[in-house]
Design a protein around this motif. Structure first.
Motif, PDB file in Angstrom:
ATOM      1  N   VAL A  19      39.434  30.618  46.359  1.00 38.93           N
ATOM      2  CA  VAL A  19      40.121  31.406  47.370  1.00 38.93           C
ATOM      3  C   VAL A  19      40.519  32.724  46.725  1.00 38.93           C
ATOM      4  N   SER A  20      40.641  33.754  47.509  1.00 39.80           N
ATOM      5  CA  SER A  20      41.117  35.045  47.013  1.00 39.80           C
ATOM      6  C   SER A  20      42.574  35.201  47.428  1.00 39.80           C
ATOM      7  N   TRP A  21      43.453  35.516  46.460  1.00 34.50           N
ATOM      8  CA  TRP A  21      44.873  35.674  46.764  1.00 34.50           C
ATOM      9  C   TRP A  21      45.290  37.099  46.442  1.00 34.50           C
ATOM     10  N   SER A  22      45.609  37.844  47.452  1.00 37.31           N
ATOM     11  CA  SER A  22      45.906  39.275  47.280  1.00 37.31           C
ATOM     12  C   SER A  22      47.382  39.534  46.998  1.00 37.31           C
ATOM     13  N   GLY A  23      47.672  40.774  46.771  1.00 41.36           N
ATOM     14  CA  GLY A  23      49.047  41.215  46.581  1.00 41.36           C
ATOM     15  C   GLY A  23      49.226  42.047  45.326  1.00 41.36           C
ATOM     16  N   LEU A  24      48.668  41.597  44.217  1.00 41.41           N
ATOM     17  CA  LEU A  24      48.872  42.306  42.957  1.00 41.41           C
ATOM     18  C   LEU A  24      48.131  43.642  42.912  1.00 41.41           C
ATOM     19  N   GLU A  25      47.243  43.875  43.853  1.00 40.94           N
ATOM     20  CA  GLU A  25      46.524  45.153  43.891  1.00 40.94           C
ATOM     21  C   GLU A  25      47.197  46.161  44.822  1.00 40.94           C
ATOM     22  N   ARG A  26      48.258  45.759  45.470  1.00 42.10           N
ATOM     23  CA  ARG A  26      48.937  46.622  46.452  1.00 42.10           C
ATOM     24  C   ARG A  26      50.121  47.355  45.845  1.00 42.10           C
ATOM     25  N   GLY A  27      50.724  48.223  46.617  1.00 38.77           N
ATOM     26  CA  GLY A  27      51.793  49.098  46.152  1.00 38.77           C
ATOM     27  C   GLY A  27      53.001  48.432  45.523  1.00 38.77           C
ATOM     28  N   ARG A  28      53.356  47.246  45.975  1.00 37.10           N
ATOM     29  CA  ARG A  28      54.500  46.559  45.379  1.00 37.10           C
ATOM     30  C   ARG A  28      54.088  45.819  44.112  1.00 37.10           C
ATOM     31  N   CYS A  29      52.779  45.618  43.924  1.00 34.52           N
ATOM     32  CA  CYS A  29      52.247  44.932  42.735  1.00 34.52           C
ATOM     33  C   CYS A  29      52.883  43.557  42.562  1.00 34.52           C
ATOM     34  N   ASP A  61      45.307  50.624  37.550  1.00 35.02           N
ATOM     35  CA  ASP A  61      46.360  51.531  37.091  1.00 35.02           C
ATOM     36  C   ASP A  61      47.635  50.773  36.723  1.00 35.02           C
ATOM     37  N   ALA A  62      47.876  49.635  37.364  1.00 34.04           N
ATOM     38  CA  ALA A  62      49.042  48.822  36.997  1.00 34.04           C
ATOM     39  C   ALA A  62      48.814  48.155  35.636  1.00 34.04           C
ATOM     40  N   LEU A  63      47.590  47.698  35.390  1.00 37.43           N
ATOM     41  CA  LEU A  63      47.269  47.112  34.083  1.00 37.43           C
ATOM     42  C   LEU A  63      47.426  48.133  32.965  1.00 37.43           C
ATOM     43  N   LEU A  64      47.085  49.385  33.277  1.00 36.53           N
ATOM     44  CA  LEU A  64      47.198  50.457  32.290  1.00 36.53           C
ATOM     45  C   LEU A  64      48.614  51.013  32.180  1.00 36.53           C
ATOM     46  N   GLY A  65      49.487  50.579  33.081  1.00 38.06           N
ATOM     47  CA  GLY A  65      50.874  51.038  33.046  1.00 38.06           C
ATOM     48  C   GLY A  65      51.086  52.392  33.690  1.00 38.06           C
ATOM     49  N   THR A  66      50.123  52.846  34.491  1.00 32.70           N
ATOM     50  CA  THR A  66      50.249  54.158  35.125  1.00 32.70           C
ATOM     51  C   THR A  66      50.496  54.072  36.627  1.00 32.70           C
ATOM     52  N   ALA A  67      50.612  52.860  37.155  1.00 38.04           N
ATOM     53  CA  ALA A  67      50.825  52.684  38.594  1.00 38.04           C
ATOM     54  C   ALA A  67      52.280  52.922  38.955  1.00 38.04           C
ATOM     55  N   ALA A  68      52.476  53.353  40.176  1.00 35.02           N
ATOM     56  CA  ALA A  68      53.831  53.528  40.697  1.00 35.02           C
ATOM     57  C   ALA A  68      54.203  52.272  41.491  1.00 35.02           C
ATOM     58  N   CYS A  69      54.238  51.121  40.809  1.00 38.03           N
ATOM     59  CA  CYS A  69      54.586  49.865  41.482  1.00 38.03           C
ATOM     60  C   CYS A  69      56.048  49.893  41.888  1.00 38.03           C
ATOM     61  N   GLY A  85      64.322  39.637  37.115  1.00 42.63           N
ATOM     62  CA  GLY A  85      64.465  40.452  35.912  1.00 42.63           C
ATOM     63  C   GLY A  85      63.439  41.561  35.872  1.00 42.63           C
ATOM     64  N   SER A  86      63.315  42.151  34.722  1.00 41.22           N
ATOM     65  CA  SER A  86      62.411  43.291  34.586  1.00 41.22           C
ATOM     66  C   SER A  86      61.103  42.858  33.940  1.00 41.22           C
ATOM     67  N   LEU A  87      60.290  42.150  34.715  1.00 39.82           N
ATOM     68  CA  LEU A  87      58.997  41.701  34.235  1.00 39.82           C
ATOM     69  C   LEU A  87      57.957  42.800  34.427  1.00 39.82           C
ATOM     70  N   SER A  88      57.048  42.886  33.500  1.00 46.78           N
ATOM     71  CA  SER A  88      55.950  43.843  33.631  1.00 46.78           C
ATOM     72  C   SER A  88      54.895  43.263  34.582  1.00 46.78           C
ATOM     73  N   TYR A  89      53.976  44.096  34.963  1.00 49.09           N
ATOM     74  CA  TYR A  89      52.863  43.675  35.813  1.00 49.09           C
ATOM     75  C   TYR A  89      52.098  42.527  35.162  1.00 49.09           C
ATOM     76  N   THR A  90      51.819  42.662  33.874  1.00 46.70           N
ATOM     77  CA  THR A  90      51.069  41.604  33.179  1.00 46.70           C
ATOM     78  C   THR A  90      51.905  40.330  33.012  1.00 46.70           C
ATOM     79  N   ASP A  91      53.230  40.457  32.895  1.00 45.65           N
ATOM     80  CA  ASP A  91      54.097  39.271  32.842  1.00 45.65           C
ATOM     81  C   ASP A  91      53.996  38.473  34.142  1.00 45.65           C
ATOM     82  N   ILE A  92      54.034  39.175  35.266  1.00 46.49           N
ATOM     83  CA  ILE A  92      53.937  38.532  36.581  1.00 46.49           C
ATOM     84  C   ILE A  92      52.567  37.874  36.728  1.00 46.49           C
ATOM     85  N   LEU A  93      51.526  38.584  36.322  1.00 46.43           N
ATOM     86  CA  LEU A  93      50.171  38.046  36.384  1.00 46.43           C
ATOM     87  C   LEU A  93      50.051  36.778  35.526  1.00 46.43           C
ATOM     88  N   GLU A  94      50.580  36.806  34.330  1.00 47.49           N
ATOM     89  CA  GLU A  94      50.534  35.630  33.452  1.00 47.49           C
ATOM     90  C   GLU A  94      51.272  34.439  34.039  1.00 47.49           C
TER      91      GLU A  94
END
Length: 110
Positions: A19-29, A61-69, A85-94
């Motif tokens: 299944v494809s689960w979206s969300g992490l590619e959108r503006g709120r990341c 851009d979120a993986l690279l840290g340049t996104a405006a999430c 808390g203050s989790l990074s994009y990759t923390d949430i992904l993990e």
């Protein structure tokens, strides 16, 4: 080194239902739907319905840290304290990958 939780007998076919689960590619990341339910609830639903693979679209851009999430707010935390808390994009992904793996989804980590 690549590691996976896909364990099977030699010569047996590994059946994949994805299944494809979206969300992490959108503006709120953020993982789609976790403003309404916990990520464990989503993973449990996927397992109960026979899914063992999840495609997760990402924002380069979120993986690279340049996104405006937009930072996650308390609406996400009421069902998912592990995301507070203050989790990074990759923390949430993990965390998402770990929970999916705990519920039987194929997990590959490099």
């Amino acid at each position: 080194m690549i590691r996976t939780n896909a364990i099977g007998e030699l010569g047996k076919t590994l059946h994949v239902k994805g299944v494809s689960w979206s969300g992490l590619e959108r503006g709120r990341c953020m993982i789609g739907g976790v403003d309404r339910v916990g990520i464990s609830t989503v993973a449990s639903f996927l397992k109960a319905n026979g899914f063992n693979a999840v495609r997760i679209p990402l924002a380069a851009d979120a993986l690279l840290g340049t996104a405006a999430c937009l930072p996650p707010d308390s609406v996400y935390w009421q069902h998912n304290m592990e995301l507070a808390g203050s989790l990074s994009y990759t923390d949430i992904l993990e965390k998402w990958i770990d929970v999916l793996g705990d519920y039987g989804a194929l997990r590959i980590k490099c």
